[in-house]
Design an enzyme around this catalytic site. Structure first.
Site, PDB file in Angstrom:
ATOM      1  N   ASP A   1      66.010  51.901  -1.466  1.00 50.70           N
ATOM      2  CA  ASP A   1      65.431  50.756  -2.196  1.00 50.70           C
ATOM      3  C   ASP A   1      66.561  50.143  -3.128  1.00 50.70           C
ATOM      4  O   ASP A   1      67.432  50.337  -3.962  1.00 50.70           O
ATOM      5  CB  ASP A   1      64.308  51.347  -3.342  1.00 50.70           C
ATOM      6  CG  ASP A   1      63.995  50.207  -4.417  1.00 50.70           C
ATOM      7  OD1 ASP A   1      63.662  50.497  -5.524  1.00 50.70           O
ATOM      8  OD2 ASP A   1      64.084  48.892  -3.771  1.00 50.70           O
TER       9      ASP A   1
ATOM     10  N   ASP B   1      62.309  48.280  -6.946  1.00 50.37           N
ATOM     11  CA  ASP B   1      60.665  48.198  -7.010  1.00 50.37           C
ATOM     12  C   ASP B   1      59.895  49.592  -6.600  1.00 50.37           C
ATOM     13  O   ASP B   1      58.904  49.435  -6.665  1.00 50.37           O
ATOM     14  CB  ASP B   1      60.143  47.069  -6.259  1.00 50.37           C
ATOM     15  CG  ASP B   1      60.635  47.266  -4.546  1.00 50.37           C
ATOM     16  OD1 ASP B   1      60.015  46.275  -4.161  1.00 50.37           O
ATOM     17  OD2 ASP B   1      61.185  48.096  -4.229  1.00 50.37           O
TER      18      ASP B   1
ATOM     19  N   ASP C   1      63.874  48.908   1.370  1.00 46.01           N
ATOM     20  CA  ASP C   1      64.187  47.603   1.904  1.00 46.01           C
ATOM     21  C   ASP C   1      65.078  47.625   2.855  1.00 46.01           C
ATOM     22  O   ASP C   1      66.074  48.424   3.067  1.00 46.01           O
ATOM     23  CB  ASP C   1      63.844  46.627   0.569  1.00 46.01           C
ATOM     24  CG  ASP C   1      65.200  46.821  -0.306  1.00 46.01           C
ATOM     25  OD1 ASP C   1      64.701  47.075  -1.646  1.00 46.01           O
ATOM     26  OD2 ASP C   1      66.320  47.215   0.094  1.00 46.01           O
TER      27      ASP C   1
ATOM     28  N   ASP D   1      60.276  47.765  16.221  1.00 44.04           N
ATOM     29  CA  ASP D   1      59.177  48.274  16.278  1.00 44.04           C
ATOM     30  C   ASP D   1      58.242  47.075  16.717  1.00 44.04           C
ATOM     31  O   ASP D   1      57.975  46.187  15.896  1.00 44.04           O
ATOM     32  CB  ASP D   1      58.319  48.964  15.074  1.00 44.04           C
ATOM     33  CG  ASP D   1      57.580  50.294  15.311  1.00 44.04           C
ATOM     34  OD1 ASP D   1      58.284  51.309  14.667  1.00 44.04           O
ATOM     35  OD2 ASP D   1      56.613  50.204  16.408  1.00 44.04           O
TER      36      ASP D   1
ATOM     37  N   ASP E   1      54.771  50.585  20.019  1.00 40.20           N
ATOM     38  CA  ASP E   1      53.478  51.130  19.370  1.00 40.20           C
ATOM     39  C   ASP E   1      52.393  51.486  20.306  1.00 40.20           C
ATOM     40  O   ASP E   1      52.003  50.227  20.949  1.00 40.20           O
ATOM     41  CB  ASP E   1      53.199  50.424  18.149  1.00 40.20           C
ATOM     42  CG  ASP E   1      52.151  51.391  17.361  1.00 40.20           C
ATOM     43  OD1 ASP E   1      51.327  50.961  17.142  1.00 40.20           O
ATOM     44  OD2 ASP E   1      52.741  52.307  16.806  1.00 40.20           O
TER      45      ASP E   1
ATOM     46  N   GLU F   1      55.711  54.071  23.256  1.00 47.88           N
ATOM     47  CA  GLU F   1      54.980  55.520  22.249  1.00 47.88           C
ATOM     48  C   GLU F   1      53.586  55.466  23.318  1.00 47.88           C
ATOM     49  O   GLU F   1      53.059  54.604  23.332  1.00 47.88           O
ATOM     50  CB  GLU F   1      54.625  55.111  21.045  1.00 47.88           C
ATOM     51  CG  GLU F   1      54.144  56.367  20.303  1.00 47.88           C
ATOM     52  CD  GLU F   1      53.225  55.995  19.168  1.00 47.88           C
ATOM     53  OE1 GLU F   1      52.987  56.862  18.169  1.00 47.88           O
ATOM     54  OE2 GLU F   1      52.722  54.842  18.893  1.00 47.88           O
TER      55      GLU F   1
ATOM     56  N   HIS G   1      57.612  59.162  11.825  1.00 45.86           N
ATOM     57  CA  HIS G   1      57.012  59.099  10.540  1.00 45.86           C
ATOM     58  C   HIS G   1      55.646  59.282  10.499  1.00 45.86           C
ATOM     59  O   HIS G   1      54.777  59.172   9.631  1.00 45.86           O
ATOM     60  CB  HIS G   1      57.117  57.467  10.420  1.00 45.86           C
ATOM     61  CG  HIS G   1      56.258  56.811  11.484  1.00 45.86           C
ATOM     62  ND1 HIS G   1      57.021  56.535  12.561  1.00 45.86           N
ATOM     63  CD2 HIS G   1      55.249  55.924  11.376  1.00 45.86           C
ATOM     64  CE1 HIS G   1      56.258  55.938  13.643  1.00 45.86           C
ATOM     65  NE2 HIS G   1      54.947  55.378  12.867  1.00 45.86           N
ATOM     66  N   ASP G   2      54.993  60.032  11.861  1.00 44.48           N
ATOM     67  CA  ASP G   2      53.653  60.333  12.074  1.00 44.48           C
ATOM     68  C   ASP G   2      53.727  61.860  11.962  1.00 44.48           C
ATOM     69  O   ASP G   2      52.381  62.204  12.387  1.00 44.48           O
ATOM     70  CB  ASP G   2      53.252  59.654  13.386  1.00 44.48           C
ATOM     71  CG  ASP G   2      52.945  58.268  13.314  1.00 44.48           C
ATOM     72  OD1 ASP G   2      52.893  57.728  14.540  1.00 44.48           O
ATOM     73  OD2 ASP G   2      52.791  57.714  12.266  1.00 44.48           O
TER      74      ASP G   2
HETATM   75  O1  TEU Z   1      50.826  56.016  16.219  1.00 48.00           O
HETATM   76  C1  TEU Z   1      50.196  56.382  17.244  1.00 48.00           C
HETATM   77  C2  TEU Z   1      49.561  57.758  17.172  1.00 48.00           C
HETATM   78  O2  TEU Z   1      49.355  58.308  18.200  1.00 48.00           O
HETATM   79  C3  TEU Z   1      49.090  58.325  16.070  1.00 48.00           C
HETATM   80  O3  TEU Z   1      47.878  58.060  15.668  1.00 48.00           O
HETATM   81  C4  TEU Z   1      49.399  59.686  16.041  1.00 48.00           C
HETATM   82  O4  TEU Z   1      48.955  60.417  16.824  1.00 48.00           O
HETATM   83  C5  TEU Z   1      48.828  60.305  14.680  1.00 48.00           C
HETATM   84  O5  TEU Z   1      49.388  59.449  13.609  1.00 48.00           O
HETATM   85  C6  TEU Z   1      49.624  61.600  14.448  1.00 48.00           C
HETATM   86  O6  TEU Z   1      49.105  61.975  13.345  1.00 48.00           O
HETATM   87  C7  TEU Z   1      51.333  54.826  16.100  1.00 48.00           C
HETATM   88  C8  TEU Z   1      52.124  54.558  14.832  1.00 48.00           C
HETATM   89  O7  TEU Z   1      53.510  55.594  15.123  1.00 48.00           O
HETATM   90  C9  TEU Z   1      51.390  55.075  13.768  1.00 48.00           C
HETATM   91  O8  TEU Z   1      52.209  55.200  12.577  1.00 48.00           O
HETATM   92  C10 TEU Z   1      50.496  54.191  13.357  1.00 48.00           C
HETATM   93  O9  TEU Z   1      49.500  54.673  12.344  1.00 48.00           O
HETATM   94  C11 TEU Z   1      49.453  54.120  14.800  1.00 48.00           C
HETATM   95  O10 TEU Z   1      50.417  53.792  15.907  1.00 48.00           O
HETATM   96  C12 TEU Z   1      48.639  52.483  14.724  1.00 48.00           C
HETATM   97  O11 TEU Z   1      49.645  51.556  14.964  1.00 48.00           O
END
Ligand code: TEU
Length: 562
Positions: free
Chosen positions: A27, A31, A35, A104, A212, A271, A341-342
């Protein structure tokens, strides 16, 4: 861009990609939200690590219902993240350091605040009505009646995947949140608008896209109901939306309209939840000109459902990764990742973040980075960052986690049980701020972070790791250097060893007369090593490396012959 040893193969075969989640990286204005100027300020850090590509999760204008994966303007920067001038500076200064920039691309859906959807929703005969999936209530039902949704599909974020628009009395499809309406790719105007937007970014110097949920853009036009989930009433949409009937046509058209003929070869990674090895061979076969590689989910979606907290058995993990290695050995290419990030932090999910955080982080990196494919490093994994501890549901920010909690409780599950599952697999574990040093808020911000910093930052941070030659950070730097310098790492054939061993992950990579052998104990107990290995020991982590017949907990070794 002269970082990579030129190989008789696309540049990304010996490249390493680093994923930045801008909200949580650095950051620059206090804030509490990361960023683009924050990322700019860390380019030397990334260059020192040796990575070749920077993948930026979304920074576009967005109501942030799903942290930016709900875009309201594709050709600008959300003020919370900066300006177009900032992204231009980031692209220019990354290129000066030989680092490519991948953005992305979130085009399965937009935000419901995107002008396209605002127009589409405005009236049933608006010229953009068919840019989204609008349908009347199910036959014999009135708008708003229980079960009146056009199909029984459940959204990935719980609840029906159709939302009623009172004004027009019709429903619109959203496979994710109601603020993420799905675009109708059947409409050529939609596809052309997306191609134009992508070319706009490429003309600004961007080097590719992470696309995505791109394998969800072609739906079965019959919109059939799905098999019931948990006894209904909602059903699984996957059969009708994963790798739909026109997916290859749409990706080949996109490649023709956007990628082909570009001066600099791009990186296009899709993805693809639910994709199989057979699908991936078609998607990544260069002769078909669709994508370069895919993110498959088999090894991160182990267990019956996403919300199964149990860590996968090593033999299952090996079987899955081994299948993808062999399946794409002759045609196609793999992406290599354990997190993003998921996903929860790998050292907490696959490693041992209590007794062997450093050793297990290194061993997992050794195994992942020496497979055949393009490795992806998610911000903080190079430090061995762990899952955080969220005391209450209010501490979570992720829409998926909060919605799952609400649904689980509505189904009668005990709050502490659901909190236990979230403690293992919530997406917020990957989204706690990057830990730069031991100053307040780990040097991420001078303000109040949007999500709490992991309290282990005084010992787990970049400054400490870079100062310690035996750190996880230096091991990642060495693995990246090895991929740059050793063609066998990029292109060598893969052979799994000891497939049935529940503790040891071992395999060879062979190219011409060079053979690498990787052995790693992915458990917290010492293990006998029943494997004759020939070659010189290139490196060892997490153990002495001296006993040919035993590996210490989380010890990994690399041997080279030839
Ligand atoms: O994620 C797609 C997806 O498959 C996710 O739902 C994933 O399986 C799940 O979050 C795992 O816990 C993509 C992006 O990476 C995610 O951040 C977004 O929320 C989603 O698409 C919708 O754009």
């Amino acid at each position: 861009m002269a970082r990579l040893t030129p190989l008789p193969a696309p540049w990304w075969t010996n490249a390493v990609v680093y994923q930045v989640y801008p909200r949580s990286f650095a950051d620059s204005d206090g804030d509490g939200i990361g960023d683009l100027r924050g990322v700019l300020g860390k380019l030397d850090y990334l260059a020192a690590l040796g990575i070749d590509v920077l993948w930026l999760s979304p920074f576009y204008p967005s109501p942030q219902d799903d942290n930016g994966y709900d875009i309201s303007d594709y050709q600008d920067v959300d003020p919370v993240f900066g300006t177009l001038a900032d992204i231009d500076a980031l692209v220019a200064q990354a290129h000066e350091r030989g680092i490519r920039i991948v953005l992305d691309l979130v085009v399965n859906h937009t935000s419901d605040e995107h002008p396209w959807f605002v127009d589409s929703r405005s009236s049933a005969d608006n010229p953009k009505r068919d840019w989204y999936w609008w349908r009347p209530p199910r036959a014999g039902r009135s708008p708003g009646d229980p079960g009146a949704e056009p199909t029984n599909w459940e959204s990935a974020f719980t609840g029906p995947a159709w939302e009623l628009d009172e004004a027009t009395g019709e429903y619109f499809l959203h496979l994710f949140s109601p603020k993420q309406p799905d675009l109708n790719w059947e409409n050529p105007e939609v596809r052309q608008a997306i191609h134009t937007m992508m070319r706009w970014w490429l003309d600004r110097g961007v080097d590719g896209f992470r696309m995505d949920v791109i394998n969800l853009i072609s739906k079965d036009p019959a919109l059939p109901d799905g098999p019931l989930l948990r006894g209904g009433p909602l059903g699984d949409p996957w059969g009708a939306v994963v790798c739909g009937p026109r997916i290859h046509e749409f990706l080949q058209e996109l490649h023709r309209e956007v990628v082909a003929g570009r001066a600099e070869p791009l990186l296009m990674v899709g993805e693809m939840p639910g994709v199989t090895v057979a699908d991936a061979v078609l998607f990544t076969d260069p002769a078909r000109a669709e994508v370069d590689m895919v993110f498959q989910f088999e090894h991160v979606a182990m267990g019956p459902v996403k919300w199964d907290a149990a860590a996968p058995r090593l033999t299952d993990l090996k079987a899955s990764l081994g299948r993808w290695q062999l399946g794409l050995a002759d045609v196609g290419w793999n992406s290599l990742y354990l997190s993003n990030h998921d996903q929860p932090r790998p050292v907490s999910r696959f490693g041992d973040d209590r007794r062997y955080r450093v050793e297990s982080a290194k061993a997992l990196a050794t195994v992942l980075h020496l497979h055949r494919g393009t490795p992806y490093v998610y911000q903080g994994d190079e430090l061995g960052m762990t899952n955080a501890h969220f005391a209450a549901i209010e501490d979570y920010r992720d829409i998926e986690s909060r919605n799952h909690y609400a649904r689980a409780l509505s189904l009668g599950q005990a709050a502490e049980d659901v909190m236990g599952v979230l403690a293992a697999v919530s997406r917020d574990h990957a989204r706690t701020p990057m830990q730069w040093d031991d100053s307040p808020q780990a040097g991420f911000t001078t303000g109040t972070p949007w999500l709490a910093v992991n309290p282990n930052y005084p010992s787990v941070n970049a400054a400490a790791a870079m100062a310690d030659p035996s750190s996880v950070w230096h091991h990642y730097r060495r693995l990246i250097e090895l991929r740059h310098d050793e063609p066998v790492v990029a292109l060598g054939d893969f052979t799994m060893l000891l497939a049935d061993d529940e503790q040891v992950y071992a395999f060879t990579r062979r190219l011409d007369d060079v053979q690498l052998t990787v052995v790693a104990n992915l458990s917290s107990e010492p293990v006998d090593l029943d494997l004759a290995v020939d070659g010189d020991l290139l490196f060892v982590t997490g153990g002495p490396g001296t006993d040919p017949a035993e590996l210490a907990p989380w010890e990994s070794r690399l041997y080279r012959r030839g």
